[in-house]
Write an enzyme that holds these catalytic residues in place. Structure first.
Site: not given
Ligand code: ADP
Ligand code: MG
Length: 626
Positions: A335, A524
């Site tokens: 990500d 995250d």
């Protein structure tokens, strides 16, 4: 209730300690008795009553538990496990008058078990310490203001606010807002459960979609019941993965050994006419030799050493099997925001379409979100209008909306503005754009940018050097920003402008095209949680990451550094290599002694020595990881 909690807590705290102490005591007493018996035996040159009594007591201390276990397992339908093997081998030895050997075998088995328990216990402790290292906090509303305090300090009756992506810290009743909760920790199912005002919610659930306010009904001590239960479940699960390797192995190995021993005991004497006594004795030695002690001890030892080494370096691995999978990983998908970058944005420019207070209003709305963009904006423009904003809803991958003075306010990307009926043209300026809508109209735009973490480039380069040949970026951010970062960092493939559900479907494509290559995902945010759950190995940022991501992951990086991933990867490779060495070494020695035993060339003491020696060497080899 109070009593229950105390009991559960005591169980968790003291059970391993008590068990280990008891084991150590039994081993020591049994050893002393064995020595007394042996010396007595040796002097008198025949088995004296004193020696017999000594042997009997020490066999009872160390051997009986094994026999009990074997019987228990037989009742459970699990007939041929290592306990069974040990039981018949030693009972056979007793029948043959080899009392010392019988005690010896059981004693060494217990020593091995002792080491294993000790290792398990230590790693559990270090994981617990890591969890405690990050104290739980709650957003409590006092005198109309939201403040962050340690969860222990929140009183029953107070109102706490839980944002999207956060874990509910205390049990309570919803007083404001509605949302869906992930209660996987309680139910084991990650299907979201919808809750609204008046519903009871439990600590440990993860808030999926809306901001809610909860009246606390139990203090933190009481609320932990659910979390304690979770802990128990986790530790049993962890054991299951370790045991499964051994029992998988034993399920194949034990029947083979037992059949071979039976053949050895009866076929040769029938064919050659030699004495049954000799061949039965050989068969029993064969059984003792075949006891997979070294394997039973050393494989879990290697994995626990691996987990221990990782946790010392700020990498929390939730189970030994994850190390095994990580070592086979060839593709790592990242990500962007908060993972490759710090997730701390600065505002480079502002475009204003209105002279209302859109900056402050937008910022106040953002204060309800845990998204890094939101936190950055709130840190600049504050949350002055926070309490005037109601009905807040976070739309993952887009932004959030609410009501202010009965009209729509929103903060997010172009997609969100379009969803809310705006036809504003895309701003043509490099950076990420946060559009702020007030009174149903786009009133202004923040142009923001983020910084790549200091160690990201090095971390990715190291991964490539270690054999990860496919690094992919999946991001919700704009195409140009994503591609710039990818080329700066040497990332192989980029997919941008993805909604959370797109992230999942793109990731599934990657999984499908990977066949036996394992795929890791590093993320995250709450929007990463579904992908983390689906990946072969999910890695979450522990410091900045949302609770949802941490919960869904298999490995947590306590300080969010990307270089830690390559470190974890190295540890996983070393661990698997050591475990494999141990297996090959143990099996090699075992087979050699088994062949000797078949031809009557392996006396009982050699059989035992081989097993103990191999076990000790394997344990030392495992400790190398640390
Ligand atoms: P990433 O994959 O970069 O971590 P996310 O899926 O979290 O991104 O978000 C995708 C995009 O959605 C962001 O780049 C941003 O434009 C927008 N967004 C999401 N949440 C917010 C928010 N709270 N405020 C403003 N914009 C947001
Ligand atoms: Mg992110």
């Amino acid at each position: 209730m109070e009593k229950d909690i105390e009991n559960i807590n005591n169980e968790i705290e003291n059970k391993p300690k008590r068990r280990i102490k008891k084991e150590a005591r039994n081993i020591i007493i049994a050893t002393i008795l064995l020595i007394i018996g042996f010396l007595n035996d040796y002097q008198t040159r025949y088995v004296s009553y004193i020696a017999l009594v000594c042997y009997a007591i020490s066999y009872a201390l160390v051997g009986l538990p094994v026999i009990v276990m074997a019987i228990k397992n037989i009742r459970r339908g699990n007939v041929l496990d290592e306990h069974f093997l040990m039981s018949i081998a030693t009972i056979g030895a007793i029948i043959l008058g080899e009392y010392t050997e019988a005690v010896f075998v059981m004693l060494f088995y217990q020593v091995g078990e002792f080491f294993q328990n000790f290792a398990v216990d230590n790693s559990r402790k270090s994981i617990k310490a890591l969890i405690e290292y990050a104290p739980e906090v709650s957003n409590v509303i006092r005198d109309g203001e939201e403040i962050v305090v340690e969860t222990d300090e929140v009183e029953v009756g107070e109102i706490i606010r839980v944002k999207v992506g956060e874990k509910i810290p205390l049990d309570g009743i919803i007083r404001k807002g509605e949302t869906s909760l992930n209660m996987a920790f309680l139910t084991g199912e990650s299907m979201p459960v919808d809750v609204k005002v008046g519903d009871e919610v439990y600590s440990g659930s993860i808030n999926n979609s809306g901001v809610i306010e909860i009246e606390v009904t139990k203090d933190s001590w009481d609320s932990t019941v659910s979390q304690i239960l979770e802990l128990i479940e986790e530790s049993t699960e962890k054991k299951a993965t370790l045991e499964s390797f051994i029992s998988r192995f034993a399920r194949v190995y034990t029947p083979i050994v037992v059949v071979l021993a039976l053949i050895l005991a009866f076929i040769p004497p029938l064919i050659t006419g030699t004495s049954f006594y000799i061949w039965i004795q050989r068969a029993l030695i064969f059984l003792v030799v075949s006891c997979p002690c070294a394997l039973v001890v050393s494989v879990p030892m290697s994995f626990f050493s691996g987990i221990g080494r990782a946790s010392k370096n700020g990498i929390l691995v939730k189970g030994g099997n994850y190390l095994e999978v990580l070592s086979k990983t060839k593709t790592v998908v990242f990500d962007k925001t908060g993972t490759l970058t710090y997730g701390v944005f600065k505002i480079n420019n502002e475009i204003s379409f209105s002279d209302n207070e859109w900056r402050e209003i937008g910022s106040s709305l953002e204060s309800y979100s845990t998204h890094p963009i939101a936190k950055s904006i709130t840190s600049i423009y504050g949350d002055k209008y926070k309490d005037e904003i109601t009905n807040i809803e976070e739309i993952r991958g887009k932004g959030l909306k609410g009501e202010y003075n009965g009209k729509i306010v929103a903060a997010g990307n172009l997609k969100l503005m379009r969803d809310l009926g705006s036809d504003i043209k895309e701003i043509d300026e490099i950076g990420s754009h946060v559009y702020i809508m007030v009174d149903g109209k786009v009133s202004g735009v923040f142009i923001i940018s983020d910084t790549i973490k200091d160690d990201t480039k090095e971390g990715l380069a190291r991964l490539k050097k270690l054999g990860v040949d496919d690094i992919v970026l999946l991001t919700g951010d704009k195409k140009d920003t994503a591609e710039k970062i990818a080329s700066d960092l040497g990332i192989d493939r980029v997919y941008s402008e993805l909604l959370p559900e797109d992230k999942v479907s793109y990731f599934e494509d990657i999984l499908e095209n990977s066949k036996d290559r394992k795929v890791a995902f590093v993320g995250d945010g709450i929007n990463d949680a579904p992908v983390l759950r689906r990946s072969d190995i999910g890695i979450a940022m522990g410091a900045l990451g949302s609770d949802a991501a941490i919960e869904a992951s298999d490995i947590v990086l306590m300080n969010d550094e990307i270089t830690k991933i390559s470190e974890a990867y190295e540890i996983s490779k070393l661990t698997v290599r050591v475990a494999r060495q141990n297996v090959i070494f143990a099996l090699g020695v075992k087979i050699a002694v088994l062949i000797l035993a078949t031809f009557g060339l392996a006396p009982m003491w050699l059989a035992i020595f081989a097993d103990v020696g191999v076990t000790i060497l394997a344990v030392i080899n495992s400790l190398r990881i640390l």
